[in-house]
Design an enzyme around this catalytic site. Structure first.
Site, PDB file in Angstrom:
ATOM      1  N   ALA A  62       0.791  -1.223   0.000  1.00 52.44           N
ATOM      2  CA  ALA A  62       0.000   0.000   0.000  1.00 52.44           C
ATOM      3  C   ALA A  62       0.826   1.277   0.000  1.00 52.44           C
ATOM      4  O   ALA A  62       0.264   2.371  -0.097  1.00 52.44           O
ATOM      5  CB  ALA A  62      -0.945   0.013   1.200  1.00 52.44           C
ATOM      6  N   TYR A  63       2.153   1.189   0.103  1.00 51.62           N
ATOM      7  CA  TYR A  63       2.958   2.409   0.061  1.00 51.62           C
ATOM      8  C   TYR A  63       2.741   3.108  -1.280  1.00 51.62           C
ATOM      9  O   TYR A  63       3.006   2.541  -2.351  1.00 51.62           O
ATOM     10  CB  TYR A  63       4.443   2.090   0.209  1.00 51.62           C
ATOM     11  CG  TYR A  63       4.909   1.749   1.608  1.00 51.62           C
ATOM     12  CD1 TYR A  63       4.139   2.054   2.726  1.00 51.62           C
ATOM     13  CD2 TYR A  63       6.141   1.135   1.809  1.00 51.62           C
ATOM     14  CE1 TYR A  63       4.580   1.736   4.003  1.00 51.62           C
ATOM     15  CE2 TYR A  63       6.591   0.827   3.084  1.00 51.62           C
ATOM     16  CZ  TYR A  63       5.801   1.122   4.173  1.00 51.62           C
ATOM     17  OH  TYR A  63       6.244   0.814   5.441  1.00 51.62           O
ATOM     18  N   GLY A  64       2.247   4.334  -1.188  1.00 50.81           N
ATOM     19  CA  GLY A  64       1.993   5.085  -2.414  1.00 50.81           C
ATOM     20  C   GLY A  64       0.934   4.468  -3.287  1.00 50.81           C
ATOM     21  O   GLY A  64       0.883   4.735  -4.489  1.00 50.81           O
TER      22      GLY A  64
END
Length: 321
Positions: A62-64
């Site tokens: 889910a990073y970015g």
């Protein structure tokens, strides 16, 4: 670059790991998807990390909104290099609050997205990003066990867990014959030391690795935040201050001034001394750093050259008691 064994995984990792949470965003916060470092900036940071000898790149699905994994995958493909890659599961890649958690079907679905974005057939290291109170830990561990047995994942770990949650998970793995969490990734630094009480002793007892993130407390331990002065534009405290809001008090500022004095006496940067303090803990396998620019890795390079005795670590820790 020094290497250390990561728990019982059989893997050696560099003492400094590259945190990729700012590639294409600011962590997993949907409001910042598309912000943070661009692909080109991320590639330059990864180049600098590899040159330093960093062998572990740490990201999350889910990073970015998936941009971080894609940037790491692009770097590996274009540079023809293959560091150990750790990624995580819990938050929504699309920013949908209804799509999160550690249920079996969701984990099996999310790993496929990570493999595609990274461009690999197997993830070396896979972590739960945080515990899921809505899902029995046995269900989560059962799904992770499936992935390890299938060869899709090498080893599994846990992030943002406390000692009670970790103890329960280890007991379930023992009882059910499931793969177990082999390392923990929690915040740990001069200003955040809760893990010292129970979690780190549990890691030592169980032979687990420990790869703390936030060794500079969101920039607080770099000296950029000063008493009576506004936060620098674009700093963590102007973007996502919530995790560190409780640090703004007189005790913190007094400790920071004393730390800066100790760094001057040694002829090193405040941030380098703070990172050396984390690396100096005998149970710390590797510290996850999140540079915003390639030159920020100079702090890690300097910290690796600082050796602190046990007494020196105690003296520095006492500055923030």
């Amino acid at each position: 670059m020094q290497l250390r064994q990561l728990g019982r995984t059989g893997l050696e990792v560099s003492r400094v790991a590259l945190g990729c949470g700012n590639f294409g965003g600011i962590g997993s916060a949907p409001a910042f998807f598309g912000a943070g470092e661009s692909d080109e900036e991320a590639l330059a940071i990864m180049d600098a990390a590899w040159e330093l000898g960093v062998t572990l790149f740490d990201t999350a699905d889910a990073y970015g909104g998936g941009r971080s994994e894609r940037a790491v995958g692009r770097w590996m493909r274009e540079r023809g290099r293959r560091p150990l890659v750790a990624t995580k599961v819990f938050h929504s890649v699309a920013g949908d609050p209804r799509d999160q958690g550690l249920g079996r079907e969701r984990i099996l679905r999310q790993i496929e997205g990570s493999l595609q974005r990274l461009g690999v057939e197997r993830v070396d290291l896979y972590l739960i990003h945080q515990p899921d109170p809505r899902t029995p830990v046995a269900e989560t561990l059962g799904a992770l066990d499936e992935l390890v047995r299938a060869g899709t994942v090498g080893a599994v770990g846990a992030s943002n867990v406390d000692a009670a949650q970790l103890r329960e998970a280890l007991a379930v793995s023992e009882e059910r014959g499931f793969v177990r969490f082999e390392w923990v990734q929690n915040p740990y630094n001069l200003l955040e030391r809760a893990d010292e009480e129970e979690l780190l002793p549990l890691c030592e007892e169980q032979g687990l690795g420990y790869t703390p993130f936030g060794p500079l407390a969101g920039g607080w331990l770099t000296g950029k935040y000063r008493r009576g002065e506004p936060y620098p534009a674009g700093s963590r405290m102007t973007l996502r201050p919530e995790p560190y809001a409780d640090l703004e008090d007189e005790r913190t500022y007094a400790g920071l001034e004393a730390l800066a004095g100790a760094a001057r006496e040694r002829g090193v940067a405040t941030a380098a001394l703070a990172l050396a303090w984390v690396l100096g803990h005998p149970l710390v396998t590797a510290a996850v750093v999140g540079p915003r620019r390639p030159e920020h890795l100079d702090v890690a390079r300097a910290a690796l050259g600082i050796e602190l005795s046990g007494e020196e670590r105690r003296e520095l820790g006492a500055l923030f008691a």
